[in-house]
Design a protein around this motif. Structure first.
Motif, mmCIF file in Angstrom:
data_model
loop_
_atom_site.group_PDB
_atom_site.id
_atom_site.type_symbol
_atom_site.label_atom_id
_atom_site.label_comp_id
_atom_site.label_asym_id
_atom_site.label_seq_id
_atom_site.Cartn_x
_atom_site.Cartn_y
_atom_site.Cartn_z
ATOM 1 N N ILE A 152 1.460 -101.145 16.055
ATOM 2 C CA ILE A 152 1.425 -100.486 17.357
ATOM 3 C C ILE A 152 2.222 -99.189 17.310
ATOM 4 O O ILE A 152 1.825 -98.161 17.872
ATOM 5 C CB ILE A 152 1.968 -101.418 18.456
ATOM 6 C CG1 ILE A 152 1.067 -102.652 18.606
ATOM 7 C CG2 ILE A 152 2.048 -100.688 19.796
ATOM 8 C CD1 ILE A 152 -0.384 -102.350 18.840
ATOM 9 N N ALA A 153 3.355 -99.216 16.612
ATOM 10 C CA ALA A 153 4.149 -97.998 16.463
ATOM 11 C C ALA A 153 3.355 -96.942 15.695
ATOM 12 O O ALA A 153 3.367 -95.752 16.051
ATOM 13 C CB ALA A 153 5.458 -98.304 15.746
ATOM 14 N N ALA A 154 2.649 -97.368 14.642
ATOM 15 C CA ALA A 154 1.842 -96.432 13.841
ATOM 16 C C ALA A 154 0.727 -95.821 14.687
ATOM 17 O O ALA A 154 0.417 -94.627 14.570
ATOM 18 C CB ALA A 154 1.262 -97.153 12.624
ATOM 19 N N ILE A 155 0.118 -96.633 15.562
ATOM 20 C CA ILE A 155 -0.924 -96.130 16.468
ATOM 21 C C ILE A 155 -0.320 -95.124 17.446
ATOM 22 O O ILE A 155 -0.871 -94.048 17.685
ATOM 23 C CB ILE A 155 -1.592 -97.293 17.228
ATOM 24 C CG1 ILE A 155 -2.404 -98.172 16.273
ATOM 25 C CG2 ILE A 155 -2.491 -96.762 18.347
ATOM 26 C CD1 ILE A 155 -2.930 -99.453 16.907
ATOM 27 N N ASP A 156 0.823 -95.480 18.010
ATOM 28 C CA ASP A 156 1.488 -94.608 18.982
ATOM 29 C C ASP A 156 1.873 -93.273 18.353
ATOM 30 O O ASP A 156 1.802 -92.219 18.988
ATOM 31 C CB ASP A 156 2.729 -95.313 19.537
ATOM 32 C CG ASP A 156 3.286 -94.641 20.784
ATOM 33 O OD1 ASP A 156 2.483 -94.074 21.562
ATOM 34 O OD2 ASP A 156 4.517 -94.677 20.987
ATOM 35 N N LEU A 157 2.273 -93.318 17.070
ATOM 36 C CA LEU A 157 2.666 -92.103 16.354
ATOM 37 C C LEU A 157 1.475 -91.359 15.750
ATOM 38 O O LEU A 157 1.615 -90.227 15.293
ATOM 39 C CB LEU A 157 3.654 -92.470 15.235
ATOM 40 C CG LEU A 157 5.050 -92.915 15.685
ATOM 41 C CD1 LEU A 157 5.777 -93.614 14.537
ATOM 42 C CD2 LEU A 157 5.858 -91.722 16.189
ATOM 43 N N GLY A 158 0.307 -92.024 15.738
ATOM 44 C CA GLY A 158 -0.892 -91.401 15.171
ATOM 45 C C GLY A 158 -0.808 -91.186 13.675
ATOM 46 O O GLY A 158 -1.289 -90.180 13.149
ATOM 47 N N LEU A 159 -0.220 -92.149 12.951
ATOM 48 C CA LEU A 159 -0.023 -91.999 11.514
ATOM 49 C C LEU A 159 -1.325 -92.238 10.746
ATOM 50 O O LEU A 159 -2.006 -93.227 10.968
ATOM 51 C CB LEU A 159 1.045 -92.978 11.016
ATOM 52 C CG LEU A 159 2.451 -92.827 11.612
ATOM 53 C CD1 LEU A 159 3.383 -93.876 11.009
ATOM 54 C CD2 LEU A 159 3.000 -91.425 11.374
ATOM 55 N N GLY A 160 -1.614 -91.334 9.805
ATOM 56 C CA GLY A 160 -2.806 -91.503 8.970
ATOM 57 C C GLY A 160 -2.618 -92.582 7.932
ATOM 58 O O GLY A 160 -3.551 -93.308 7.589
ATOM 59 N N THR A 161 -1.405 -92.693 7.407
ATOM 60 C CA THR A 161 -1.060 -93.753 6.470
ATOM 61 C C THR A 161 0.250 -94.385 6.920
ATOM 62 O O THR A 161 1.047 -93.756 7.630
ATOM 63 C CB THR A 161 -0.880 -93.207 5.033
ATOM 64 O OG1 THR A 161 0.110 -92.168 5.039
ATOM 65 C CG2 THR A 161 -2.184 -92.641 4.509
ATOM 66 N N TYR A 162 0.491 -95.620 6.496
ATOM 67 C CA TYR A 162 1.690 -96.336 6.915
ATOM 68 C C TYR A 162 2.936 -95.667 6.339
ATOM 69 O O TYR A 162 3.049 -95.467 5.128
ATOM 70 C CB TYR A 162 1.626 -97.794 6.445
ATOM 71 C CG TYR A 162 2.714 -98.667 7.013
ATOM 72 C CD1 TYR A 162 2.522 -99.348 8.198
ATOM 73 C CD2 TYR A 162 3.933 -98.801 6.369
ATOM 74 C CE1 TYR A 162 3.515 -100.146 8.738
ATOM 75 C CE2 TYR A 162 4.941 -99.586 6.896
ATOM 76 C CZ TYR A 162 4.720 -100.263 8.084
ATOM 77 O OH TYR A 162 5.715 -101.039 8.610
ATOM 78 N N GLU A 163 3.873 -95.289 7.213
ATOM 79 C CA GLU A 163 5.126 -94.670 6.791
ATOM 80 C C GLU A 163 6.282 -95.401 7.470
ATOM 81 O O GLU A 163 6.609 -95.139 8.628
ATOM 82 C CB GLU A 163 5.144 -93.189 7.157
ATOM 83 C CG GLU A 163 4.071 -92.364 6.465
ATOM 84 C CD GLU A 163 4.137 -90.888 6.826
ATOM 85 O OE1 GLU A 163 5.156 -90.258 6.506
ATOM 86 O OE2 GLU A 163 3.184 -90.400 7.451
ATOM 87 N N GLY A 164 6.887 -96.320 6.709
ATOM 88 C CA GLY A 164 7.917 -97.175 7.262
ATOM 89 C C GLY A 164 9.093 -96.430 7.856
ATOM 90 O O GLY A 164 9.625 -96.818 8.908
ATOM 91 N N ASP A 165 9.498 -95.327 7.217
ATOM 92 C CA ASP A 165 10.661 -94.587 7.709
ATOM 93 C C ASP A 165 10.391 -93.927 9.060
ATOM 94 O O ASP A 165 11.304 -93.764 9.871
ATOM 95 C CB ASP A 165 11.097 -93.531 6.690
ATOM 96 C CG ASP A 165 11.712 -94.165 5.444
ATOM 97 O OD1 ASP A 165 12.132 -95.346 5.531
ATOM 98 O OD2 ASP A 165 11.758 -93.501 4.399
ATOM 99 N N LYS A 166 9.136 -93.522 9.298
ATOM 100 C CA LYS A 166 8.792 -92.933 10.601
ATOM 101 C C LYS A 166 8.657 -94.014 11.673
ATOM 102 O O LYS A 166 8.997 -93.806 12.841
ATOM 103 C CB LYS A 166 7.480 -92.137 10.498
ATOM 104 C CG LYS A 166 7.622 -90.839 9.736
ATOM 105 C CD LYS A 166 6.336 -90.035 9.787
ATOM 106 C CE LYS A 166 6.519 -88.696 9.061
ATOM 107 N NZ LYS A 166 5.280 -87.886 9.087
ATOM 108 N N ILE A 167 8.161 -95.166 11.285
ATOM 109 C CA ILE A 167 7.978 -96.275 12.221
ATOM 110 C C ILE A 167 9.319 -96.869 12.627
ATOM 111 O O ILE A 167 9.521 -97.253 13.787
ATOM 112 C CB ILE A 167 7.080 -97.351 11.566
ATOM 113 C CG1 ILE A 167 5.632 -96.854 11.531
ATOM 114 C CG2 ILE A 167 7.190 -98.688 12.280
ATOM 115 C CD1 ILE A 167 4.727 -97.665 10.650
#
Length: 324
Positions: free
Chosen positions: A232-247
């Motif tokens: 859900i955090a990745a969707i909210d941030l609009g991440l193209g690939t999973y980035e744990g440090d941004k999440i």
């Protein structure tokens, strides 16, 4: 054992989950977790467990293949020790022992099935390691680990901890209640009611001295981890690939959970799979996962949660180094 830079040689920890297998390679130095490399693979190990009571042959094969790959990755990084744990699906499946024997035969890794309480205990260690000086855990805080087969909750209040595991997971609820694509409003309501009743029952059983409503409204902070929360955090941030440090440490409001749920619930699976930040392999179970997250947030009467990319694996890593 240390390398030439005097940094502890890395170890590998693996979470064999109901939906996803996860690998973390790292070490611990001066009490701080050093995350060197990670990998994940959606193998849906616990698929159809609700109806068959067993792990399916195809999902076992896919999981073994992923674990062999994890071992190859670890070997490239010079990993000196492997530790793997199985959670909800392996706690329940009738053929878990056969699967674990095959893991050992194929990879040389001995995997241990851990209880829900043990899973929660490791998760809290990892969460604490991922907070800056424990700042996010001042006052009564609630940690939620929403997985594929179960949800662990942990109440942290100073040095006092209460915890429990509930049989609520994204894969489990999808198999129990979702029959249409996209899910019908009636299926969503049934799922929400099921979540509400099980969470309330769990609080009543484990904290009998206080009414659930009093406990639920008293939390200063809610920290959410696990595949649903990080997705859900990745969707909210609009991440193209999973980035744990941004999440990690991303804040998401209850109102945003409601908005994302409404948007996803209107899309058929093929369209949901294209949503930025949502892994296609998770597109079918994201709605029941979201329903768990949203319903609990509404029950707790909290406006936002902090998403943590730390949890079970980091807790396992810390224990491995502390016991050496």
């Amino acid at each position: 054992m240390k390398d030439h830079n005097e940094r502890p040689a890395p170890v590998a920890v693996i979470d064999i989950g109901t939906n996803t297998l996860r690998l973390l390679i790292g070490s611990v130095a001066k009490g701080k977790v050093l995350r060197i490399a990670s990998s994940r693979s959606v193998t849906r190990l616990g698929q159809n467990l609700q109806t068959t009571g067993k792990l399916s042959g195809e999902n076992i094969d896919n999981s073994i293949a992923s674990l062999i790959t994890f071992k190859e990755i670890g070997d490239r990084y010079g990993v000196r020790e492997y530790k793997a744990v199985g959670t909800s699906a392996l706690r329940e499946a009738a053929n878990s022992r056969e699967f674990l024997d095959e893991v050992k035969k194929s990879t040389g890794i001995s995997a241990e099935v851990i209880s829900g309480d043990r899973e929660a205990e490791l998760t809290i260690k990892g969460i604490i390691a991922g907070t800056e000086s424990g700042d996010n855990l001042q006052g009564p805080s609630l940690i939620l680990d929403i997985g594929g087969g179960s949800t662990e909750w942990i109440i942290v209040d100073g040095k006092n901890h209460s915890m429990s595991s509930i049989p609520l997971g994204a894969v489990r609820l999808h198999e129990l209640f979702i029959r249409h694509d996209p899910p019908t409003p009636e299926e969503a309501k049934t799922t929400e009611k099921y979540v509400f009743e099980h969470v309330k029952e769990s609080f009543l059983k484990n904290i009998p001295s206080q009414p659930p409503g009093t406990v639920m409204s008293s939390f200063k902070t809610i920290i959410a981890t696990g595949g649903t929360a990080t997705t859900i955090a990745a969707i909210d941030l609009g991440l193209g690939t999973y980035e744990g440090d941004k999440i990690h440490s991303h804040r998401i409001s209850t109102s945003k959970l409601q908005v994302i749920l409404k948007e996803l619930a209107q899309l058929p699976l093929i369209e949901r799979s294209k949503i930025r930040g949502l892994e296609p392999e998770r597109a079918d179970i994201i709605i029941p996962g979201l329903l768990i997250f949203k319903t609990i947030m509404e029950m707790m009467q909290k406006e936002e949660a902090i998403v943590s990319d730390y949890g079970l694996l980091e807790g396992l890593l810390i224990e491995l180094f502390n016991h050496q």
